[in-house]
Design a protein around this motif. Structure first.
Motif, short mmCIF file in Angstrom:
data_model
loop_
_atom_site.label_atom_id
_atom_site.label_comp_id
_atom_site.label_asym_id
_atom_site.label_seq_id
_atom_site.Cartn_x
_atom_site.Cartn_y
_atom_site.Cartn_z
N GLY A 216 0.82 -1.21 0.00
CA GLY A 216 0.00 0.00 0.00
C GLY A 216 0.84 1.25 0.00
N ALA A 217 1.88 1.27 0.84
CA ALA A 217 2.71 2.47 0.96
C ALA A 217 3.49 2.71 -0.32
N ILE A 218 3.93 1.62 -0.97
CA ILE A 218 4.68 1.77 -2.22
C ILE A 218 3.77 2.37 -3.29
N PHE A 219 2.52 1.90 -3.31
CA PHE A 219 1.54 2.44 -4.25
C PHE A 219 1.36 3.94 -4.04
N ILE A 220 1.16 4.34 -2.77
CA ILE A 220 0.93 5.76 -2.48
C ILE A 220 2.15 6.58 -2.87
N GLY A 221 3.34 6.06 -2.49
CA GLY A 221 4.58 6.77 -2.80
C GLY A 221 4.75 6.97 -4.29
N SER A 222 4.48 5.92 -5.08
CA SER A 222 4.69 6.06 -6.53
C SER A 222 3.69 7.04 -7.12
N LEU A 223 2.46 6.99 -6.61
CA LEU A 223 1.45 7.92 -7.11
C LEU A 223 1.87 9.36 -6.83
N PHE A 224 2.36 9.62 -5.62
CA PHE A 224 2.82 10.97 -5.26
C PHE A 224 3.95 11.40 -6.19
N LEU A 225 4.86 10.47 -6.45
CA LEU A 225 6.02 10.79 -7.29
C LEU A 225 5.58 11.15 -8.70
N VAL A 226 4.70 10.32 -9.27
CA VAL A 226 4.24 10.57 -10.64
C VAL A 226 3.53 11.92 -10.70
N GLN A 227 2.69 12.19 -9.70
CA GLN A 227 1.96 13.45 -9.70
C GLN A 227 2.91 14.65 -9.61
N THR A 228 3.93 14.51 -8.77
CA THR A 228 4.91 15.60 -8.64
C THR A 228 5.60 15.84 -9.97
N ILE A 229 5.98 14.76 -10.64
CA ILE A 229 6.68 14.90 -11.93
C ILE A 229 5.77 15.62 -12.93
N ILE A 230 4.49 15.22 -12.97
CA ILE A 230 3.57 15.85 -13.93
C ILE A 230 3.43 17.35 -13.64
N ILE A 231 3.37 17.69 -12.35
CA ILE A 231 3.22 19.11 -12.01
C ILE A 231 4.49 19.90 -12.36
N VAL A 232 5.64 19.27 -12.10
CA VAL A 232 6.90 19.95 -12.47
C VAL A 232 6.94 20.17 -13.97
N LEU A 233 6.51 19.17 -14.74
CA LEU A 233 6.46 19.28 -16.21
C LEU A 233 5.63 20.48 -16.63
N TYR A 234 4.53 20.69 -15.91
CA TYR A 234 3.62 21.78 -16.24
C TYR A 234 4.32 23.12 -16.17
N TYR A 235 5.17 23.25 -15.15
CA TYR A 235 5.80 24.55 -14.94
C TYR A 235 7.09 24.73 -15.72
N LEU A 236 7.64 23.62 -16.25
CA LEU A 236 8.86 23.77 -17.05
C LEU A 236 8.51 24.53 -18.32
N PRO A 237 9.46 25.35 -18.82
CA PRO A 237 9.16 26.08 -20.05
C PRO A 237 8.88 25.10 -21.19
N HIS A 238 7.91 25.41 -22.01
CA HIS A 238 7.59 24.49 -23.10
C HIS A 238 7.27 25.26 -24.37
N LYS A 239 7.01 24.49 -25.45
CA LYS A 239 7.09 25.09 -26.78
C LYS A 239 5.81 25.74 -27.29
N SER A 240 4.69 25.21 -26.94
CA SER A 240 3.50 25.60 -27.70
C SER A 240 2.58 26.54 -26.92
N PRO A 241 3.05 27.77 -26.71
CA PRO A 241 2.21 28.67 -25.96
C PRO A 241 1.09 29.28 -26.80
N GLN A 242 1.16 29.10 -28.12
CA GLN A 242 0.21 29.84 -28.96
C GLN A 242 -1.23 29.42 -28.71
N ASN A 243 -1.46 28.15 -28.37
CA ASN A 243 -2.86 27.77 -28.20
C ASN A 243 -3.36 27.98 -26.77
N LEU A 244 -2.58 28.69 -25.98
CA LEU A 244 -3.03 28.96 -24.63
C LEU A 244 -3.80 30.26 -24.55
N LYS A 245 -3.51 31.14 -25.48
CA LYS A 245 -4.14 32.46 -25.42
C LYS A 245 -5.59 32.38 -25.88
#
Lengths: 485, 537
Positions: free
Chosen positions: A456-485
């Motif tokens: 159970g704890a390994i499951f929770i830990g991995s889920l937290f890790l994956v979520q953190t990575i996804i959020i970090v990805l969101y804030y990293l600079p990226h290429k396609s800002p044109q469709n955000l406006k």
């Protein structure tokens, strides 16, 4: 050796013809419940051995042959019993790549197991595993000495095998419909996996919604998947006689179903297929967990602890909470879909629209969570005489609510703009995961118990890790800002 | 004035609400981890009932209160907001009322015995009796150690440790002789290791024997080693006054007609008769022809045959003796400078002598520790302790009162008694347990239900049936079935009920109702979503 075993087996097989018959649906009483022999055999063998076909025969047959030992019939099957923890394997001088050791060899090392157990001061995973090995050996022996299950006679009285002779046993070990048909339905529920069929339909529905862009087909397929789940859950309710929310397996099952249902309603009302896509994606995640995480989610139906035996409160309080988790899960999946889409440069809705979509799910979830917590308080007041006791489960559900409230208030105050709202909602669901799983798998046994290394704890830990990575990805600079406006 | 207004405005702002909600959430997260690591009682004392936590809740109340005030006069589109926040305020007030005026206690009912006292589940008291005084003193509700410094006559209460472990310390005494010694041994094999402290000193809390699974340890005065290492007779006889072993040549054994051993000794010109099955002390036949045990005799006789089947280890400080089943002989061994370890004949065990003193005795001194919880049990810090200083005839001595072990001290003016108890209250009526029933799930050892049948005596008597989810409500008090326990001595089952008085209950219920209705209206029914007017990134 194998050859000899086959010869011996064929010699004995005449005497054991009972075990070759169709004995699946015979009712037996075990662990406080009436169940079909097939499910009893499945649960027993799953606990005892990692082998799906112990010694090359079906679980039902192996269980039957072992059970007949008490009448000096059957066979002395030397079933390999599960040994999982690495230190335990070393203690038993096993090949560490193996996951089991035959009973006779374990029995020979019983003293070593006991004294190693006594020598471990902390209640760590190794000690727990040694404990489990002992209980597997005990269970195996009680199966062989006729005290693990009972059979019913024509007057409705239950007898353990050790109190019967072979002829009487044969008279009682028959299909019996006088005690109702719940056990027969349970046999079908556990032997045919209706949830696997639901998984297939959901895969097609996701395909129809996202690739084929055919929303009506997607809705149709989702409704079929939901109907299969309604029937399966209904069957489980009929068999157990209680709301389908009494253990982790059932709450995961019910939240996945609930999310798909809420999403379907939202899709029809708001005419936006994105809800359904998120809802069934979460549903399929839950179904996969139920199918593949059996170490963490135990599917078998077992009797309830006394305090939960109140169907009214159980169904109102827990259902509300689980449905709130379901609604918040949709918001979580949506948030992650939006983050990943943006990252991958796929054309997306405007952040304002994304926020609106997510917000609609969050409101449903938050209202239900608050209502569920309060219903829990009222139940606690009614059963234990206290509305609130800072018990970790209730505290964590409050923490989750507070975190969502902080985000919503932050949004009102314009501290949180639409861009930051999305990853925050994705992260906030981790507090739900903590309240739902973390309290049971990490906090409940006491942090001192080294609960971290278990499933159970390994499951929770991995889920937290994956979520953190996804959020970090969101804030990293990226290429396609044109469709955000 | 301006700053005050500014502060007011800030507190009423949503931003302050966000901060305070987050602080509250973080505090709670901290609390749940504290509970998991240190146990519920510690978390209650250190977090949930601490002043800091109360303050955060108070600030939250103020934030909600000012936020509501700022949104007056009444605006139609804020109806949901008003109801929701009013509900929250009522919840806070209700909880505060419950916290201050409520009762959260328990009562343990024994079968057919009237019970009238309910015990607080958290607060402890010290009960102190002396020849002239009796007092009940509440102990501080804290998570860390607290100095009390309260003097009552000769007694001063010093520090109180709500969570403590005991450490072994050696203390000098002035009665050093060969029958007052104490030792610590280490018993080890591959899998097991345990330190065992044994003492013959009368005032020590340590005993002169121990059982470690199948192995029994017996700690005896060093003078008796001589008796045990010989193999001349299975009987050994010693004089406990002179600390001397008596030669087996001075006594003979015979069998009585009923098969019992009878030993006649002739030691120091006095003839004595022993019946080892009856007593290690000598016996005589009285004038009424009855067998009487000579309680005051210094002689002791032991039949070593009783210690030959199972593992028994006799320890005499620096010497040990045991029966070796291979050679069928009693074997005596001694620790010395060369011989640090003695091999024992059982399961590869070795024995090491760690400490041995004739002029010191071991005591257990409590030290504060932060408790540690493992599987719902405290594995550290499970003891409560209070240091008590007593000034008698000009000299001051300190003592430790530990957990629920009473402390008795004899002073020049009589007996002083101290013990801890849970804070209790007397009910204006009595409860009698008529019957307790625990049902198991069929074929298992798991509890399916437990139920108490009780008689309530308050002028009239009435019968009640209490079980899970069905409490007894009487005179504002509610009795819930919570636990049961077996009295190990009588085998009777005692029923544990939780007793509750919650004056804030209806405020909390009303608050809850408003909260749910308000938030439902605010979030779900209201079409317009206020804050989603679209802010560009």
């Amino acid at each position: 050796m194998k050859f000899l075993a086959i010869i011996l087996f064929s010699l004995f097989s005449h005497a054991n013809s009972l075990c070759d018959q169709d004995i699946d649906k015979i009712p037996v009483l075990s662990q406080g419940r009436i169940k079909p022999f097939s499910v009893f055999a499945l649960e027993t063998m799953k606990f005892l051995t990692p082998e799906k076909k112990p010694l090359g025969m079906s679980r039902v047959k192996a269980t039957c042959l072992l059970a007949l030992n008490v009448f000096n019939q059957g066979q002395h099957l030397d079933v390999p019993l599960r040994v999982e923890y690495i230190d335990a394997k070393e203690l038993l001088k096993m090949d560490t790549s193996k996951t089991s050791l035959v009973f006779s060899e374990l029995e020979g090392q019983e003293m070593e197991i006991r004294s190693a157990w006594a020598g471990i001061k902390e209640n760590n995973s190794y000690k727990k595993e040694l404990n489990k090995i002992s209980s597997r050996m005990n269970l195996f022996q009680s199966l062989k000495n006729g005290s693990l299950f009972s059979v019913i006679d024509t007057n409705g009285k239950w007898f353990e095998l050790k109190d019967l002779d072979f002829e009487t046993f044969k008279g009682h070990f028959i299909e019996n419909e006088q005690i109702g048909n719940a056990h027969i339905l349970e046999h079908y529920l556990f032997m045919y996996h209706p949830f696997s069929i639901a998984i297939l339909f959901i895969i097609f529905a996701i395909f129809a919604l996202s690739i084929l862009k055919k929303p009506n087909l997607g809705i149709f397929l989702s409704i079929i998947a939901l109907a299969i789940q309604v029937l399966t859950i209904g069957l489980r309710v009929y068999i157990s006689g209680r709301a389908p929310i009494t253990n982790m397996y059932e709450t995961v099952m019910f939240s996945g179903f609930g999310a798909a249902l809420i999403a379907l309603i939202l899709t029809i009302v708001k005419k936006d297929k994105i809800f359904l896509l998120a809802g069934i994606s979460y549903n399929i995640l839950c179904l996969f967990m139920m199918n593949f995480a059996n170490n963490m989610l135990e599917p078998s139906i077992s009797p309830l602890v006394p305090v939960l035996r109140d169907n009214f409160w159980l169904s109102t309080h827990v259902t509300t909470i689980i449905l709130s988790y379901a609604a918040l899960a949709i918001s979580w999946i949506l948030a992650n879909i939006f983050i990943l889409k943006r990252r991958l440069g796929i054309k997306v809705e405007s952040p304002l629209r994304q926020t609106k979509i997510i917000y609609q799910c969050v409101q449903i979830g938050v209202v239900m969570l608050a209502a569920g917590i309060i219903l829990g308080g009222i139940w606690a007041d009614y059963s234990w005489g206290r509305f609130w006791g800072w018990d970790p489960k209730e505290t964590w559900s409050l923490i989750a609510l507070l975190i969502y409230m902080a985000i919503l208030h932050g949004k009102y105050s314009s501290w949180i703009n639409n861009k930051n709202f999305i990853p925050m909602i994705a992260a906030a669901f981790m507090s739900i995961i903590m309240a739902w799983f973390g309290v049971n798998y990490i906090l409940a046994s006491g942090l001192h118990s080294y609960g971290f290394s278990e499933g159970g704890a390994i499951f929770i830990g991995s889920l937290f890790l994956v979520q953190t990575i996804i959020i970090v990805l969101y804030y990293l600079p990226h290429k396609s800002p044109q469709n955000l406006k | 004035m301006k700053t005050l207004q500014k502060i007011e405005r800030f507190i009423g702002q949503v931003k302050f609400a966000v901060i305070i909600i987050l602080v509250f959430a973080i505090y709670l997260i901290y609390g749940t981890f504290q509970e998991s690591y240190h146990g519920a009682e510690y978390a209650n004392r250190a977090v949930y009932k601490s002043i800091g936590f109360m303050l955060v809740q108070f600030l939250m109340f103020i934030s909600i209160f000012t936020a509501t005030l700022f949104r007056l006069p009444f605006k139609k589109n804020l109806r949901g907001f008003y109801v929701l926040h009013l509900g929250l305020l009522l919840l806070f007030i209700g909880s505060f009322v419950s916290y201050h005026a409520g009762i959260d206690s328990s009562i343990l009912l024994s079968p057919n015995t009237p019970s009238q006292h309910i015990l607080s589940q958290q607060e402890d008291e010290l009960v102190f009796t002396s020849p002239t005084k009796q007092a009940t003193i509440p102990m501080p509700f804290s998570a860390s150690k607290k100095m009390i410094n309260q003097t009552i006559g000769k007694v001063t209460l010093k520090e109180y440790l709500p969570f403590a472990d005991e450490k072994l310390e050696w203390v000098d005494h002035d009665a050093a002789n060969s029958s007052n010694h104490s030792s610590t041994y280490l018993l080890v094999n591959k899998m097991f290791s345990e330190k065992i402290t044994l003492s013959l000193y009368r005032k020590s809390e340590f005993e002169a024997g121990a059982n470690l699974g199948p192995l029994s340890l017996h700690y005896l005065p060093s003078g008796f080693f001589e008796c045990f290492k010989k193999n001349t007779s299975t009987f050994v006889l010693w004089d406990s006054a002179k600390q001397a072993c008596i030669d087996s040549a001075t006594f003979q054994s015979s069998k009585a007609p009923n098969g019992m051993d009878v030993i006649k000794s002739n030691y120091a010109q006095a003839e004595e008769i022993f019946i080892p099955r009856l007593s290690p002390l000598p016996v005589y036949i009285s004038e009424e022809k009855k067998l009487v045990i000579k309680q005051e005799s210094p002689l002791r006789l032991l039949n070593r045959a009783a210690f030959q089947d199972k593992p028994h280890l006799f320890l005499f400080g620096k010497n040990i003796a045991y029966f070796d089943r291979d050679t069928e002989k009693w074997i005596g061994q001694s620790f010395d400078k060369e011989k640090k370890f003695i091999e024992l004949p059982w399961m590869g065990f070795q024995l090491e002598l760690k400490n041995h003193y004739e002029n010191k005795y071991p005591i257990l001194v409590p030290h504060y520790v932060t408790p540690i919880q493992d599987n719902n049990k405290l594995i550290a810090g499970a003891t409560k302790a209070l240091k008590i200083e007593i000034n008698d005839k000009g000299s001051t001595k300190s003592h430790w009162l530990k957990s629920f072990k009473p402390l008795k001290i004899n002073l020049s003016d009589g007996e002083y008694n101290f013990y801890f108890k849970s804070k209790s209250k007397k009910l204006p009526f009595q409860l009698i347990l008529d019957k307790f029933r625990a049902q198991k799930d069929p074929g298992t050892n798991r509890d399916a239900s437990y139920e108490s049948f009780v008689t309530l005596v308050d002028g009239d008597t009435s019968k009640h049936h209490i079980y899970m989810n069905n409490p007894l409500k009487y005179k504002d008090l509610t009795f819930y079935q919570s636990t049961f326990q077996k009295n190990p001595k009588t085998g009777e089952t005692l029923s544990g009920l939780t007793v509750n008085f919650d004056p804030g209950r209806w405020l909390k219920y009303l608050g809850s109702l408003l909260l749910v209705l308000g938030s439902f209206y605010h979030f779900v029914l209201r079409r317009k979503i206020v804050s989603l007017k679209g802010k560009s990134l």
